[in-house]
Design a protein around this motif. Structure first.
Motif, short mmCIF file in Angstrom:
data_model
loop_
_atom_site.label_atom_id
_atom_site.label_comp_id
_atom_site.label_asym_id
_atom_site.label_seq_id
_atom_site.Cartn_x
_atom_site.Cartn_y
_atom_site.Cartn_z
N GLY A 47 0.79 -1.23 0.00
CA GLY A 47 0.00 0.00 0.00
C GLY A 47 0.82 1.28 0.00
O GLY A 47 0.33 2.34 0.38
N LYS A 48 2.08 1.20 -0.46
CA LYS A 48 2.96 2.37 -0.45
C LYS A 48 2.43 3.48 -1.36
O LYS A 48 2.39 4.65 -0.97
N THR A 49 2.03 3.12 -2.57
CA THR A 49 1.51 4.13 -3.49
C THR A 49 0.18 4.67 -3.00
O THR A 49 -0.10 5.88 -3.11
N THR A 50 -0.67 3.81 -2.44
CA THR A 50 -1.93 4.27 -1.85
C THR A 50 -1.65 5.29 -0.76
O THR A 50 -2.34 6.32 -0.66
N LEU A 51 -0.64 5.04 0.05
CA LEU A 51 -0.27 5.98 1.10
C LEU A 51 0.06 7.35 0.51
O LEU A 51 -0.42 8.38 1.01
N LEU A 52 0.85 7.39 -0.56
CA LEU A 52 1.22 8.67 -1.15
C LEU A 52 0.02 9.42 -1.71
O LEU A 52 0.00 10.66 -1.70
#
Length: 258
Positions: A47-52
Motif C-alpha cells: 500500500g505504499k503508493t496508496t499511502l502517497l
C-alpha cells in the motif's frame, strides 16, 4: 512533531467492494521534517503508493489526517508536487521540454517574466537547460525523468513526493538521478518523500526510512540513517554500516510480510 513539515497522523484507507470493504492501510503515523529525505519501503502490494495518494490529495483518507506546514490537507496542497515512475505517461509527447515544464504554471497566472525564470531555473537544476526545444521522444529515459522532475521543481513546492521515480531506468542512470535528488535537496532546501522498492536506494538517499509491514499496513519501524554526508555512490555504498543498515531493513521487510 512540532518542527515537522509533513505529518501523517493515524491514517487509514479502505476501498469499497461488492461485498463490503477492504482495508489497505490500518493505522500509519510518521512525520517528515523540513529538508529531510524520507524513504518509504515495504513488501510489494503493501500500500505504499496508496499511502502517497492520500497526503497528495489524490484520494481521500478513510480516517486519520495529514498536515503540511501545520495546515490540514483536504485536497491537493499547493506546497506539494508529485513525480511518478512512468515518465512516458506523465510527459506530453506533443510538447517540447520547455512546454512540458510550463504545464503546472499555466493555472498559477504568474507574470510572464517569473514563469520564464522558473522554467529556466528548473531545467538548469536538472542539467537540461540545453534541451528545451527537444521533444520527449528525442530523449533517453533518464533525460525524460529529469524533465518530469524539472516540471515539479518549476512549481516550487515545499515538499516533493516521488513514487518509484527511478525504477524504469538503467542502473547507471539511476545512480545519476539519485545524486540529482540529493543535489536538489541541498541546493533548494526541499523536503523529499520517496517510495522505493530498492533498499540500497532508500539507505543511500535518506535521513530516515519508514518501513511498512503487515496487512493492512502499519509502520513497523522508522530508522535513522546516520551515514556521513555528502554521500558518494562508491564510497558510501562500500561502507560496512551501509551494508548493515540495508540488511536490517531487509529483515524488517521480510518479518513484516504476512
Amino acid at each position: 512533531m512540532a518542527d515537522s513539515q509533513l505529518i501523517i497522523d493515524h491514517l487509514s484507507k479502505s476501498y469499497a467492494t461488492r461485498t463490503g470493504s477492504v482495508q489497505v492501510i490500518a493505522d500509519l503515523t510518521f512525520d517528515v521534517k523540513a529538508g529531510e529525505v524520507v524513504s518509504i519501503v515495504g513488501p510489494s502490494g503493501i500500500g505504499k503508493t496508496t499511502l502517497l495518494k492520500c497526503p497528495t490529495g489524490l484520494q481521500p483518507m478513510t480516517s486519520g489526517s495529514a498536515k503540511i506546514n501545520g495546515r490540514e490537507i483536504e485536497g491537493p496542497p499547493p506546497e506539494m508536487a508529485l513525480v511518478f515512475q512512468e515518465y512516458t505517461r506523465s510527459l506530453m509527447p506533443w510538447l517540447n521540454v520547455e512546454k512540458n515544464v510550463r504545464l503546472p504554471l499555466r493555472h498559477m497566472h504568474l507574470p510572464k517574466d517569473e514563469a520564464e525564470q522558473r522554467i529556466h531555473s528548473a531545467l538548469d537544476s536538472v542539467g537540461m537547460h540545453n534541451a528545451s526545444e527537444k521533444y520527449p521522444w528525442q530523449l533517453s529515459g533518464g533525460m525524460q525523468q529529469r524533465v518530469a522532475i524539472a516540471r515539479a521543481l518549476a512549481f516550487r513546492p515545499d515538499v516533493l513526493i516521488m513514487d518509484e521515480p527511478f525504477a524504469s531506468v538503467d542502473a547507471q542512470t539511476r545512480f545519476e538521478l539519485e545524486d540529482l535528488c540529493l543535489q536538489i535537496r541541498d541546493s533548494l532546501g526541499m523536503t523529499i518523500v520517496i517510495v522505493t522498492h530498492d533498499i540500497d536506494e532508500a539507505v543511500y538517499l535518506s535521513n530516515r526510512v519508514v518501513v511498512l509491514g503487515q496487512k493492512p499496513a502499519i509502520v513497523t519501524s522508522i530508522l535513522d540513517i546516520d551515514l556521513p554526508v555528502p554521500r558518494d555512490q562508491i564510497t558510501t555504498r562500500s561502507r560496512a554500516d551501509f551494508a548493515q543498515t540495508r540488511t536490517s531493513i531487509l529483515e524488517l521487510i521480510k518479518n513484516g510480510k504476512q
